[in-house]
Design a protein around this motif. Structure first.
Motif, mmCIF file in Angstrom:
data_model
loop_
_atom_site.group_PDB
_atom_site.id
_atom_site.type_symbol
_atom_site.label_atom_id
_atom_site.label_comp_id
_atom_site.label_asym_id
_atom_site.label_seq_id
_atom_site.Cartn_x
_atom_site.Cartn_y
_atom_site.Cartn_z
ATOM 1 N N ASN A 5 0.849 -1.187 0.000
ATOM 2 C CA ASN A 5 0.000 0.000 0.000
ATOM 3 C C ASN A 5 0.884 1.237 0.000
ATOM 4 O OD1 ASN A 5 -2.434 -1.399 0.107
ATOM 5 N ND2 ASN A 5 -2.273 -1.637 2.310
ATOM 6 N N SER A 6 0.534 2.199 -0.847
ATOM 7 C CA SER A 6 1.295 3.444 -0.884
ATOM 8 C C SER A 6 0.658 4.453 0.071
ATOM 9 C CB SER A 6 1.339 4.003 -2.303
ATOM 10 O OG SER A 6 0.040 4.327 -2.723
ATOM 11 N N ASP A 7 1.306 5.589 0.236
ATOM 12 C CA ASP A 7 0.815 6.619 1.142
ATOM 13 C C ASP A 7 -0.564 7.139 0.756
ATOM 14 O OD1 ASP A 7 3.104 6.418 2.648
ATOM 15 O OD2 ASP A 7 4.133 8.043 1.585
ATOM 16 N N ASP A 8 -0.874 7.120 -0.543
ATOM 17 C CA ASP A 8 -2.171 7.641 -0.982
ATOM 18 C C ASP A 8 -3.279 6.583 -0.945
ATOM 19 O OD1 ASP A 8 -1.584 6.059 -3.135
ATOM 20 O OD2 ASP A 8 -1.580 7.681 -4.614
ATOM 21 N N GLY A 9 -2.958 5.383 -0.429
ATOM 22 C CA GLY A 9 -3.969 4.343 -0.265
ATOM 23 C C GLY A 9 -4.095 3.393 -1.439
ATOM 24 N N THR A 10 -3.371 3.635 -2.521
ATOM 25 C CA THR A 10 -3.435 2.716 -3.655
ATOM 26 C C THR A 10 -2.528 1.523 -3.406
ATOM 27 O OG1 THR A 10 -1.675 3.892 -4.819
ATOM 28 C CG2 THR A 10 -3.932 4.556 -5.310
ATOM 29 N N GLU A 11 -2.860 0.427 -4.043
ATOM 30 C CA GLU A 11 -2.102 -0.802 -3.871
ATOM 31 C C GLU A 11 -1.312 -1.071 -5.141
ATOM 32 O OE1 GLU A 11 -3.799 -5.026 -3.468
ATOM 33 O OE2 GLU A 11 -3.864 -4.190 -1.437
ATOM 34 N N THR A 12 -0.026 -1.362 -5.003
ATOM 35 C CA THR A 12 0.819 -1.655 -6.154
ATOM 36 C C THR A 12 1.566 -2.959 -5.911
ATOM 37 O OG1 THR A 12 2.655 -0.391 -5.239
ATOM 38 C CG2 THR A 12 1.185 0.776 -6.731
ATOM 39 N N GLU A 13 2.011 -3.582 -6.994
ATOM 40 C CA GLU A 13 2.803 -4.798 -6.876
ATOM 41 C C GLU A 13 4.270 -4.417 -6.863
ATOM 42 O OE1 GLU A 13 2.044 -8.026 -9.472
ATOM 43 O OE2 GLU A 13 -0.054 -8.145 -8.931
ATOM 44 N N VAL A 14 5.013 -5.012 -5.947
ATOM 45 C CA VAL A 14 6.440 -4.754 -5.809
ATOM 46 C C VAL A 14 7.166 -6.080 -5.966
ATOM 47 C CG1 VAL A 14 8.240 -3.924 -4.249
ATOM 48 C CG2 VAL A 14 6.002 -2.838 -4.240
ATOM 49 N N GLU A 15 8.215 -6.097 -6.772
ATOM 50 C CA GLU A 15 8.993 -7.318 -6.948
ATOM 51 C C GLU A 15 9.831 -7.563 -5.701
ATOM 52 O OE1 GLU A 15 11.978 -9.239 -10.217
ATOM 53 O OE2 GLU A 15 10.451 -7.813 -10.830
ATOM 54 N N THR A 16 9.778 -8.789 -5.191
ATOM 55 C CA THR A 16 10.520 -9.152 -3.978
ATOM 56 C C THR A 16 11.323 -10.423 -4.212
ATOM 57 O OG1 THR A 16 8.678 -10.445 -3.111
ATOM 58 C CG2 THR A 16 8.798 -8.130 -2.436
ATOM 59 N N GLN A 17 12.311 -10.622 -3.350
ATOM 60 C CA GLN A 17 13.089 -11.850 -3.339
ATOM 61 C C GLN A 17 13.182 -12.338 -1.914
ATOM 62 O OE1 GLN A 17 16.687 -10.358 -5.466
ATOM 63 N NE2 GLN A 17 16.505 -12.348 -6.469
ATOM 64 N N LYS A 18 13.351 -13.660 -1.747
ATOM 65 C CA LYS A 18 13.480 -14.234 -0.401
ATOM 66 C C LYS A 18 14.949 -14.264 0.012
ATOM 67 C CE LYS A 18 9.324 -16.964 -0.320
ATOM 68 N NZ LYS A 18 8.704 -18.236 0.000
ATOM 69 N N PHE A 19 15.185 -13.898 1.268
ATOM 70 C CA PHE A 19 16.519 -13.906 1.853
ATOM 71 C C PHE A 19 16.424 -14.409 3.286
ATOM 72 C CE2 PHE A 19 16.623 -10.515 -1.286
ATOM 73 C CZ PHE A 19 17.814 -10.750 -1.947
ATOM 74 N N TRP A 20 17.530 -14.897 3.819
ATOM 75 C CA TRP A 20 17.649 -15.230 5.230
ATOM 76 C C TRP A 20 18.482 -14.140 5.878
ATOM 77 C CZ3 TRP A 20 15.380 -19.109 7.994
ATOM 78 C CH2 TRP A 20 14.677 -20.070 7.257
ATOM 79 N N VAL A 21 17.973 -13.563 6.972
ATOM 80 C CA VAL A 21 18.656 -12.451 7.646
ATOM 81 C C VAL A 21 18.784 -12.785 9.126
ATOM 82 C CG1 VAL A 21 18.588 -9.969 8.138
ATOM 83 C CG2 VAL A 21 17.623 -10.826 6.001
ATOM 84 N N VAL A 22 19.920 -12.394 9.719
ATOM 85 C CA VAL A 22 20.170 -12.609 11.131
ATOM 86 C C VAL A 22 20.750 -11.324 11.717
ATOM 87 C CG1 VAL A 22 22.484 -13.570 10.761
ATOM 88 C CG2 VAL A 22 21.194 -14.200 12.791
ATOM 89 N N ALA A 23 20.402 -11.028 12.973
ATOM 90 C CA ALA A 23 20.937 -9.855 13.665
ATOM 91 C C ALA A 23 22.177 -10.263 14.448
ATOM 92 C CB ALA A 23 19.898 -9.257 14.606
ATOM 93 N N LYS A 24 23.120 -9.346 14.579
ATOM 94 C CA LYS A 24 24.338 -9.597 15.344
ATOM 95 C C LYS A 24 24.178 -9.158 16.794
ATOM 96 C CE LYS A 24 27.157 -9.041 11.244
ATOM 97 N NZ LYS A 24 28.217 -8.260 10.592
ATOM 98 N N GLN A 25 22.949 -8.822 17.176
ATOM 99 C CA GLN A 25 22.613 -8.460 18.547
ATOM 100 C C GLN A 25 21.251 -9.064 18.849
ATOM 101 O OE1 GLN A 25 22.890 -4.241 17.769
ATOM 102 N NE2 GLN A 25 20.697 -4.010 17.951
ATOM 103 N N ASP A 26 20.760 -8.912 20.072
ATOM 104 C CA ASP A 26 19.511 -9.582 20.462
ATOM 105 C C ASP A 26 18.330 -9.220 19.585
ATOM 106 O OD1 ASP A 26 20.731 -11.040 22.420
ATOM 107 O OD2 ASP A 26 20.298 -9.579 23.995
ATOM 108 N N SER A 27 18.171 -7.953 19.235
ATOM 109 C CA SER A 27 17.081 -7.570 18.341
ATOM 110 C C SER A 27 17.474 -6.324 17.554
ATOM 111 C CB SER A 27 15.793 -7.314 19.120
ATOM 112 O OG SER A 27 15.952 -6.209 19.969
ATOM 113 N N ARG A 28 16.900 -6.220 16.364
ATOM 114 C CA ARG A 28 17.231 -5.100 15.487
ATOM 115 C C ARG A 28 16.049 -4.859 14.565
ATOM 116 N NH1 ARG A 28 21.140 -1.217 15.564
ATOM 117 N NH2 ARG A 28 21.788 -0.632 13.487
#
Length: 73
Positions: A5-28
């Protein structure tokens, strides 16, 4: 692809990719997502990927190895 959803309330499709992410601290928090020391699979847009890449407290990682558990006797 993901819908965003954009700021004006319209919905758009965004290209995404899957990744694995880890934090180097308890939470981030970064790019609207929360990360911990446990690897997490996320779908990221190009902008989110850039934001996470620029954060020295976050790292891209490979998926955790699946372990075979022995059946209980």
């Amino acid at each position: 692809m993901a819908r965003r959803n954009s700021d004006d309330g319209t919905e758009t499709e965004v290209e995404t990719q899957k990744f694995w992410v880890v934090a180097k601290q308890d939470s981030r928090m970064r790019a609207g997502l929360a990360f911990t020391r446990e690897p997490r699979e996320v779908e990221l847009s190009e902008e989110q990927h850039k934001a996470i890449s620029a954060d020295p407290m976050l790292a891209f990682t490979s998926p955790p190895a699946k372990t075979e558990s022995a059946p209980a006797a």
